[in-house]
Scaffold this motif. Structure first.
Motif, PDB file in Angstrom:
ATOM      1  N   ARG A 179       0.835  -1.212   0.000  1.00 56.50           N
ATOM      2  CA  ARG A 179       0.000   0.000   0.000  1.00 56.50           C
ATOM      3  C   ARG A 179       0.868   1.260   0.000  1.00 56.50           C
ATOM      4  NH1 ARG A 179      -5.384   0.591   1.991  1.00 56.50           N
ATOM      5  NH2 ARG A 179      -6.575  -1.353   1.956  1.00 56.50           N
ATOM      6  N   PRO A 188      -9.638   2.644   0.719  1.00 58.50           N
ATOM      7  CA  PRO A 188     -10.325   1.359   0.535  1.00 58.50           C
ATOM      8  C   PRO A 188      -9.872   0.706  -0.770  1.00 58.50           C
ATOM      9  CG  PRO A 188     -11.885   3.105   1.074  1.00 58.50           C
ATOM     10  CD  PRO A 188     -10.587   3.774   0.753  1.00 58.50           C
ATOM     11  N   ASP A 265      -8.689  -4.715   0.994  1.00 58.80           N
ATOM     12  CA  ASP A 265      -9.757  -4.829   1.988  1.00 58.80           C
ATOM     13  C   ASP A 265     -10.732  -5.923   1.574  1.00 58.80           C
ATOM     14  OD1 ASP A 265      -9.258  -2.485   3.852  1.00 58.80           O
ATOM     15  OD2 ASP A 265      -9.291  -1.467   1.913  1.00 58.80           O
ATOM     16  N   LYS A 295      -9.202 -12.114   4.022  1.00 59.32           N
ATOM     17  CA  LYS A 295      -9.988 -11.179   3.219  1.00 59.32           C
ATOM     18  C   LYS A 295     -11.344 -11.785   2.862  1.00 59.32           C
ATOM     19  CE  LYS A 295      -6.283  -8.782   3.318  1.00 59.32           C
ATOM     20  NZ  LYS A 295      -6.183  -7.669   4.297  1.00 59.32           N
ATOM     21  N   LEU A 334     -17.295  -2.855   1.652  1.00 57.17           N
ATOM     22  CA  LEU A 334     -16.448  -1.692   1.899  1.00 57.17           C
ATOM     23  C   LEU A 334     -17.039  -0.744   2.932  1.00 57.17           C
ATOM     24  CD1 LEU A 334     -15.309  -0.843  -1.757  1.00 57.17           C
ATOM     25  CD2 LEU A 334     -13.919  -1.866   0.060  1.00 57.17           C
ATOM     26  N   PRO A 337     -17.091  -2.564   7.644  1.00 58.82           N
ATOM     27  CA  PRO A 337     -15.828  -3.230   7.986  1.00 58.82           C
ATOM     28  C   PRO A 337     -16.000  -4.396   8.949  1.00 58.82           C
ATOM     29  CG  PRO A 337     -15.576  -0.852   8.078  1.00 58.82           C
ATOM     30  CD  PRO A 337     -17.045  -1.119   7.917  1.00 58.82           C
ATOM     31  N   ALA A 340     -17.014  -7.363   6.901  1.00 53.58           N
ATOM     32  CA  ALA A 340     -15.887  -7.797   6.080  1.00 53.58           C
ATOM     33  C   ALA A 340     -14.850  -8.534   6.920  1.00 53.58           C
ATOM     34  CB  ALA A 340     -15.253  -6.595   5.381  1.00 53.58           C
ATOM     35  N   GLN A 341     -14.544  -8.008   8.091  1.00 51.66           N
ATOM     36  CA  GLN A 341     -13.551  -8.641   8.953  1.00 51.66           C
ATOM     37  C   GLN A 341     -14.025  -9.993   9.462  1.00 51.66           C
ATOM     38  OE1 GLN A 341     -12.639  -5.703  11.947  1.00 51.66           O
ATOM     39  NE2 GLN A 341     -11.838  -4.252  10.439  1.00 51.66           N
TER      40      GLN A 341
END
Length: 370
Positions: A179, A188, A265, A295, A334, A337, A340-341
């Motif tokens: 990154r 993101p 992400d 991910k 997105l 979070p 997503a996590q």
């Protein structure tokens, strides 16, 4: 009990099958590889713990000469087990190797054998390959369904899937450095790590991106890999007005891939079936590698790709021809979070439990009776 591995799919050439075959070699104690000549092979082979015999050609075919060469390698190394890295077409050498002394023959199938199963002529050839082998292996439920249709009743079919090296693919395996190098800190990121070819669906992601940006204005689509679709994809990004939010890395060496996956992400590969069903996604090991990296994954509903995601638990299975549906799922991940996590954590646990190379190696050793 030396194993002769006969394959066109072997490093330094890069690809999913190459990685699959090479990693399985590490699960065998006594082997020799018979493969084709390719750029960089001398240096690569020098670093291996097992011998590699290269034919003078750049592609092995089941011709009389190459079959004699395979038999010669088999005799010189006193091999009595044979593993075909890809059943079609090299598995047609099975009867000759059996006559030369092979006690067990295992023929691995991947995606391209599914179209062999559906086309007259190649269908009969695949049947002969199955009859000559002790076991034909498949990588996914879908592949098994397609390939079994072409085999005779006496052919034995067994699942043999790739594994994931969770010591290479894990949360925090270098994504922050990637990154930083790309200037994406705090941004993101949705990443697709794959060759840039039509089947992988990078164009669907680009078509979805205006809708993603409408909800997540700073989001960046990171396309990792090289391939023939690079120029058309670049042009499409300009046409869609999102060229500022799409990054192309170009080809990345296989050894350097994990940090690029970790930089995301969300991992997305809306792969699709093309050419009237003759070009499917057989499995998609990169989706499992992304899950191992913690991910959430978004995968296209093509062939056996559905085996690589638990829909709603580790990610989502999507219609690869529907950019709107793809955008909706990406925005959900997105902008939430926590969800997503949680999906990433579940994916990591699932892969670590059920998609290991040790498990695949145990299956292969059983099939070869070594």
């Amino acid at each position: 009990m030396t194993v002769l591995v006969v394959t066109n799919d072997f490093p330094p050439r890069q690809g999913g099958i190459e990685t699959f075959v090479r990693s399985l070699c590490d699960q065998l104690d006594d082997l020799v590889v018979f493969t084709a000549r390719m750029p960089g092979d001398t240096q690569y082979d020098a670093g291996l713990a097992f011998p590699v015999e290269r034919d003078r050609t750049s592609m092995l075919l089941p011709t009389a000469r190459i079959t004699r060469h395979a038999v010669d390698v088999m005799h010189r190394y006193q091999a009595d087990r044979v593993l075909f890295g890809a059943a079609a077409p090299l598995g047609l050498m099975g009867p000759a190797l059996r006559k030369a002394g092979a006690r067990r023959i295992v023929a691995m199938t991947h995606g391209h054998e599914t179209w062999w199963a559906g086309v007259p002529g190649t269908r009969q050839a695949l049947r002969r390959i199955g009859d000559a082998a002790d076991t034909v292996t498949t990588v996914s439920n879908w592949c098994e369904e397609q390939i079994t249709k072409a085999l005779s009743d006496k052919a034995k079919v067994r699942r043999l899937t790739p594994g994931v090296d969770t010591s290479r693919f894990y949360p925090g395996c270098g994504g922050e450095q990637v990154r930083k190098g790309l200037g994406l800190e705090g941004v993101p990121v949705v990443a697709c790590v794959s060759r840039l070819v039509a089947r992988k669906g990078q164009d669907t992601l680009i078509r979805a991106w205006p809708r993603v940006l409408a909800e997540v204005p700073t989001a960046v689509l990171l396309l990792v890999g090289g391939g023939p679709a690079r120029e058309p994809l670049t042009a499409l990004a300009k046409t869609m007005g999102v060229e500022h939010a799409v990054r192309f890395t170009g080809a990345v060496p296989w050894a350097d891939i994990p940090p690029y996956v970790d930089a995301a992400d969300v991992f997305a590969m809306p792969c699709r079936t093309r050419r009237f069903g003759l070009e499917p996604e057989a499995l998609g090991i990169v989706s499992l590698e992304a899950a191992a990296t913690g991910k959430p994954v978004l995968v296209g509903d093509s062939g056996g790709a559905s085996d690589t995601v638990r829909h709603g638990e580790t990610g989502y299975l999507v219609d690869p021809y529907n950019p709107v549906a793809v955008a909706v799922r990406l925005v959900q991940l997105l902008t939430d979070p926590a969800r997503a996590q949680a999906m990433g954590k579940a994916g990591r646990e699932w892969v670590a439990a059920e998609w290991t190379w040790q498990r695949s190696g145990q299956t292969l050793r059983q099939l070869l009776e070594v």
